[in-house]
Write a protein that holds these residues in place. Structure first.
Motif, PDB file in Angstrom:
ATOM      1  N   UNK A   1      14.349  -1.587 -25.634  1.00 39.85           N
ATOM      2  CA  UNK A   1      13.102  -2.985 -25.304  1.00 39.85           C
ATOM      3  C   UNK A   1      12.983  -1.535 -23.524  1.00 39.85           C
ATOM      4  N   UNK A   2      11.360  -2.099 -23.230  1.00 43.12           N
ATOM      5  CA  UNK A   2      10.492  -1.360 -22.130  1.00 43.12           C
ATOM      6  C   UNK A   2       9.447  -1.861 -21.541  1.00 43.12           C
ATOM      7  N   UNK A   3       8.776  -1.760 -21.430  1.00 40.68           N
ATOM      8  CA  UNK A   3       9.186  -1.190 -19.945  1.00 40.68           C
ATOM      9  C   UNK A   3       9.312  -2.167 -18.875  1.00 40.68           C
ATOM     10  N   UNK A   4      10.043  -2.531 -18.186  1.00 38.97           N
ATOM     11  CA  UNK A   4       9.876  -3.181 -17.156  1.00 38.97           C
ATOM     12  C   UNK A   4       9.630  -2.980 -15.898  1.00 38.97           C
ATOM     13  N   UNK A   5       8.639  -3.041 -14.328  1.00 40.29           N
ATOM     14  CA  UNK A   5       8.599  -1.838 -13.209  1.00 40.29           C
ATOM     15  C   UNK A   5       7.889  -3.245 -12.180  1.00 40.29           C
ATOM     16  N   UNK A   6       8.169  -2.540 -11.193  1.00 41.69           N
ATOM     17  CA  UNK A   6       7.466  -3.232  -9.888  1.00 41.69           C
ATOM     18  C   UNK A   6       6.613  -2.071  -9.394  1.00 41.69           C
ATOM     19  N   UNK A   7       6.137  -0.484  -9.932  1.00 43.02           N
ATOM     20  CA  UNK A   7       6.167  -0.069  -9.273  1.00 43.02           C
ATOM     21  C   UNK A   7       6.870   1.400  -8.755  1.00 43.02           C
ATOM     22  N   UNK A   8       7.634   0.929  -8.336  1.00 38.93           N
ATOM     23  CA  UNK A   8       8.914   1.576  -7.912  1.00 38.93           C
ATOM     24  C   UNK A   8      10.428   1.723  -8.181  1.00 38.93           C
ATOM     25  N   UNK A   9      11.015   1.057  -9.313  1.00 32.90           N
ATOM     26  CA  UNK A   9      12.181   0.890 -10.136  1.00 32.90           C
ATOM     27  C   UNK A   9      11.408   0.856 -11.430  1.00 32.90           C
TER      28      UNK A   9
ATOM     29  N   UNK B   1      12.846  -5.585 -19.519  1.00 33.81           N
ATOM     30  CA  UNK B   1      13.532  -6.368 -18.169  1.00 33.81           C
ATOM     31  C   UNK B   1      11.661  -6.450 -17.676  1.00 33.81           C
ATOM     32  N   UNK B   2      12.560  -7.445 -16.264  1.00 32.65           N
ATOM     33  CA  UNK B   2      11.438  -8.254 -15.490  1.00 32.65           C
ATOM     34  C   UNK B   2      12.159  -7.032 -14.171  1.00 32.65           C
ATOM     35  N   UNK B   3      11.076  -6.839 -13.733  1.00 26.81           N
ATOM     36  CA  UNK B   3      12.189  -6.445 -12.602  1.00 26.81           C
ATOM     37  C   UNK B   3      10.588  -6.593 -11.467  1.00 26.81           C
TER      38      UNK B   3
END
Length: 367
Positions: free
Chosen positions: A90-98, A130-132
């Motif tokens: 599963x993926x990708x979760x990202x906030x732009x950094x993590x 995942x949700x970051x």
């Protein structure tokens, strides 16, 4: 024990069963909507429920064998690329950094600008990206648990365990932020959760389990969703499509629908693909059907994406079809590498980004 069912695994076929319906034949491309190929790049094979995560003009993708990468959506240039050394589920979760992914070995792995900073063992499999967000990484697992981890250290902050049916889909579910509420899909319900401690704020059923066995009772909510302001519209697997006001957890409407991929939409319509390839537009205001298109039946379509005046869907022959938002008529068709489109396309940096099962990544520019 939690059992999982693959997207096509519920509709198991055998040599003595009926033949698979023949996909609708494609007509000549009308080319009524200008789209040009701007760039291409490559990742590895994709055979898990990939979520292409967009952050501004960049997007993150991953391959089954463990490659995770960030790319510039305007040029296709690589921002960073790393290999986590194990297959991804599963993926990708990202906030732009993590950026976070879940592995087939039930590990949650988080990267900081492409560098691995921690791993945490999960209690169960996960097929939802995942949700970051807000310095945390949230994970929705197959055992109906929802967990939060500190994005920098990996420390578990809280875990919410919910009862549920023993069968869960091996495809992406619903996990998103709406204002200061974490919104997750549990069985056929959208649930609003306090992201600070995991306590529930509200629940709203889009569909209820029915039938006498686990398969008949399976009504998991599937990604993607359509969000306009605080209104979130989602699909319950082979049961219904509905909309919820996530600011207060109020169900606005729900309509029977027999599909297994997510929805998308705009301020006027919610668009979805049924299991047999029919594409339907429901009015966002009340759920009444606006139009239906049967031009792409049995072509194994992805969830849709609104692109300007069109709705884009990918198929298992490597085509992306753009249909009119107003009536479902075909506007144009674009080609990739001939392998199935792996997941719903996204818009990033003015590019229509498409990923195929064989790992091709394509950036198209709507004109």
């Amino acid at each position: 024990m939690v059992l999982t069912a693959a997207l096509g695994g519920i509709l198991v076929s055998c040599s003595s069963g009926p033949e698979k319906p023949k996909p609708a034949e494609l007509t000549a491309n009308p080319a009524l909507f200008g789209v040009r190929l701007a760039w291409t790049t490559k990742i590895g094979t994709v055979d898990f429920p990939l979520d292409i995560k967009v952050n501004g003009t960049k997007f993150s993708v991953a391959s089954t064998d463990g490659l995770v990468g960030s790319f510039d959506a305007v040029t296709g240039a690589e921002v960073w690329r790393t290999h986590v050394g194990t297959p991804i589920s599963a993926g990708v979760g990202s906030d732009g950094r993590f950026a976070s992914v879940v592995t087939r070995g039930n590990e949650l792995i988080t990267l900081d600008a492409g560098r691995e900073i921690w791993r945490q063992k999960l209690s169960a499999q996960s097929f939802t990206s995942p949700l970051v967000a807000g310095g945390r990484v949230f994970v929705l697992a197959a055992d109906r648990s929802l967990s939060a981890f500190d994005a920098q250290s990996g420390r578990k902050l809280w875990n919410q365990q919910r009862p549920g049916e023993s069968l869960i889909l091996r495809q992406s579910g619903v996990l998103m932020a709406v204002g200061d509420t974490l919104v997750a899909g549990f069985a056929g319900r959208l649930v609003g959760v306090n992201p600070l401690n995991g306590t529930s704020r509200w629940e709203s059923p889009i569909a209820s389990p029915r039938g006498t066995n686990d398969i008949e009772r399976l009504v998991d909510l599937v990604g993607r969703v359509s969000r306009e302001a605080d209104v979130v519209c989602a699909r319950a697997f082979q049961a219904a499509v509905g909309c919820v006001d996530a600011s207060r957890g109020a169900l606005l409407w729900t309509k029977p629908a027999d599909g297994f991929v997510g929805v998308h939409g705009d301020e006027k319509f919610v668009f979805g693909v049924e299991g047999d390839g029919k594409i339907i537009a429901w009015r966002r205001a009340d759920g009444e059907r606006a139009w239906i298109s049967e031009r792409l039946r049995f072509r194994s379509l992805t969830a849709p994406l609104v692109v300007g005046r069109s709705v884009a869907v990918g198929d298992d022959a490597g085509f992306v079809h753009l249909l009119s938002r107003e009536d479902g008529s075909v506007l144009t068709r674009i080609t990739t590498d001939g392998s199935a489109i792996a997941t719903a396309p996204v818009l990033a940096g003015g590019s229509l980004v498409v990923v195929t099962r064989s790992g091709g990544v394509f950036g198209f520019k709507p004109e």
